[in-house]
Design a protein around this motif. Structure first.
Motif, PDB file in Angstrom:
ATOM      1  N   ALA A  16      -7.039  16.880  -5.021  1.00 24.26           N
ATOM      2  CA  ALA A  16      -6.202  16.600  -3.854  1.00 24.26           C
ATOM      3  C   ALA A  16      -4.732  16.867  -4.144  1.00 24.26           C
ATOM      4  CB  ALA A  16      -6.400  15.161  -3.400  1.00 24.26           C
ATOM      5  N   ASN A  47       0.815  -1.219   0.000  1.00 23.46           N
ATOM      6  CA  ASN A  47       0.000   0.000   0.000  1.00 23.46           C
ATOM      7  C   ASN A  47       0.850   1.271   0.000  1.00 23.46           C
ATOM      8  OD1 ASN A  47      -2.735  -1.243   0.239  1.00 23.46           O
ATOM      9  ND2 ASN A  47      -1.878  -2.014   2.165  1.00 23.46           N
ATOM     10  N   THR A  72       4.468  13.302  -7.990  1.00 24.45           N
ATOM     11  CA  THR A  72       3.514  14.239  -8.586  1.00 24.45           C
ATOM     12  C   THR A  72       3.889  14.446 -10.052  1.00 24.45           C
ATOM     13  OG1 THR A  72       3.032  15.406  -6.517  1.00 24.45           O
ATOM     14  CG2 THR A  72       2.679  16.625  -8.554  1.00 24.45           C
ATOM     15  N   ARG A 129       0.684   4.039   2.738  1.00 26.45           N
ATOM     16  CA  ARG A 129      -0.365   5.064   2.801  1.00 26.45           C
ATOM     17  C   ARG A 129      -1.628   4.573   3.502  1.00 26.45           C
ATOM     18  NH1 ARG A 129       0.863   7.641  -3.214  1.00 26.45           N
ATOM     19  NH2 ARG A 129       2.415   9.165  -2.458  1.00 26.45           N
ATOM     20  N   ARG A 147      -0.215  19.692  -2.453  1.00 19.32           N
ATOM     21  CA  ARG A 147      -1.371  19.002  -1.912  1.00 19.32           C
ATOM     22  C   ARG A 147      -2.386  20.016  -1.390  1.00 19.32           C
ATOM     23  NH1 ARG A 147      -1.366  13.914  -0.207  1.00 19.32           N
ATOM     24  NH2 ARG A 147      -3.610  14.323  -0.265  1.00 19.32           N
ATOM     25  N   PRO A 196      -7.791  13.667   0.953  1.00 24.33           N
ATOM     26  CA  PRO A 196      -7.469  12.313   0.486  1.00 24.33           C
ATOM     27  C   PRO A 196      -7.130  12.292  -0.997  1.00 24.33           C
ATOM     28  CG  PRO A 196      -9.382  12.253   1.928  1.00 24.33           C
ATOM     29  CD  PRO A 196      -9.072  13.707   1.687  1.00 24.33           C
ATOM     30  N   ARG A 197      -6.133  11.526  -1.351  1.00 22.95           N
ATOM     31  CA  ARG A 197      -5.631  11.519  -2.721  1.00 22.95           C
ATOM     32  C   ARG A 197      -6.662  11.065  -3.749  1.00 22.95           C
ATOM     33  NH1 ARG A 197      -0.185  11.576  -4.142  1.00 22.95           N
ATOM     34  NH2 ARG A 197       1.237  12.146  -2.451  1.00 22.95           N
ATOM     35  N   ASN A 198      -7.672  10.319  -3.299  1.00 30.27           N
ATOM     36  CA  ASN A 198      -8.670   9.823  -4.252  1.00 30.27           C
ATOM     37  C   ASN A 198      -9.752  10.849  -4.579  1.00 30.27           C
ATOM     38  OD1 ASN A 198     -10.065   9.802  -1.853  1.00 30.27           O
ATOM     39  ND2 ASN A 198     -10.559   7.616  -1.870  1.00 30.27           N
ATOM     40  N   ARG A 199      -9.653  12.057  -4.005  1.00 33.49           N
ATOM     41  CA  ARG A 199     -10.629  13.095  -4.287  1.00 33.49           C
ATOM     42  C   ARG A 199     -10.086  14.065  -5.336  1.00 33.49           C
ATOM     43  NH1 ARG A 199     -12.945  15.429   1.302  1.00 33.49           N
ATOM     44  NH2 ARG A 199     -13.775  16.937  -0.208  1.00 33.49           N
ATOM     45  N   PRO A 200     -10.943  14.539  -6.239  1.00 37.56           N
ATOM     46  CA  PRO A 200     -10.494  15.491  -7.260  1.00 37.56           C
ATOM     47  C   PRO A 200      -9.879  16.743  -6.637  1.00 37.56           C
ATOM     48  CG  PRO A 200     -12.705  14.666  -7.772  1.00 37.56           C
ATOM     49  CD  PRO A 200     -12.375  14.192  -6.378  1.00 37.56           C
TER      50      PRO A 200
END
Length: 242
Positions: A180, A66, A222, A69, A164, A174-178
């Motif tokens: 982020a 993972n 990134t 993370r 970020r 959270p990285r899974n949100r647009p």
């Protein structure tokens, strides 16, 4: 001169270290927990030495699957054994190339957990106590780990993230949100400028929240991290602020 210190997490398999090094002031090198091995540690340390960049350790939960993370439940002795082992391996490479340890920066879920969890903070500081007098600890502003570390005599540097998006409680979106991860160079610059000169960050809701930093991280994974860093340094050179 407006010249904030920039740092980057390296040795994580992105293979862009040689391009990134000339544009940063310090690097945090993966120690084998979430990524990295002795070979990648050594390569990053050698590049840091060649570029006169401060080298730091980037330990994490031992969770390559993972990428460190996801929070892990570990017995205290297992956690401490893992962190100390990662740091010992890293220091072997530092000593081999006669590079001093500049800082320790926990990675990912560990970084986020000790920011808000008192017991997790105590456990992490116990794991790194042998390094208290020889290096800095990179921590978030206003975090529990910062407060506890200062009380225990650690030397800290506040870290903020240029790439970020922040939430109102100063946690990272959270990285899974647009939205982020900030990939627009100008937006990254503007966020760093606001934090460095005004002591505040504009959050995902548009609020202005106090945030101070001694060093700013741009993640090596990134998109276009190298170009972002190059752009930042070029803008810093042009700026008359400071």
């Amino acid at each position: 001169m407006f010249r904030p210190a920039l740092n980057c997490d390296l040795g994580e398999g992105t293979n862009n270290e040689a391009h990134i090094m000339p544009w940063i002031n310090s690097c945090s090198i993966a120690c084998g927990g979430h990524a990295g091995n002795l070979k990648s540690m050594e390569r990053a340390i050698m590049l840091a030495k060649e570029n006169n960049i401060f080298a730091g350790a980037h330990p994490s939960y031992p969770d390559r699957e993972n990428f460190g993370r996801v929070p892990m439940k570990m017995a205290d002795h297992e956690f401490i054994f893992s962190i100390r082992g990662q740091l010992e391996d890293f220091n072997l490479m530092l000593e081999k190339h006669q590079v001093p340890l500049h800082h320790i920066k926990p990675h990912g879920a560990l970084y986020n957990q000790i920011a808000i969890d008192l017991q997790a903070s105590y456990r992490f500081l116990e794991a790194i106590e042998n390094y208290k007098s020889i290096c800095f600890l990179y921590v978030p502003f206003g975090s529990i780990i910062a407060e506890v570390a200062i009380k225990q005599g650690f030397s800290i540097k506040y870290e903020a993230f240029g790439d970020r998006c922040y939430m109102d409680d100063l946690s990272l979106m959270p990285r899974n949100r647009p939205g982020a991860v900030i990939q627009d160079k100008q937006q990254v610059y503007d966020q760093i400028f606001n934090i460095y000169t005004k002591g505040r960050v504009i959050t995902n809701t548009g609020n202005k929240v106090e945030l101070r930093a001694d060093t700013f991280c741009i993640h090596s994974d990134t998109a276009d991290a190298f170009m972002i860093l190059k752009f930042l340094q070029e803008q810093f050179q042009k700026s008359e602020f400071g």
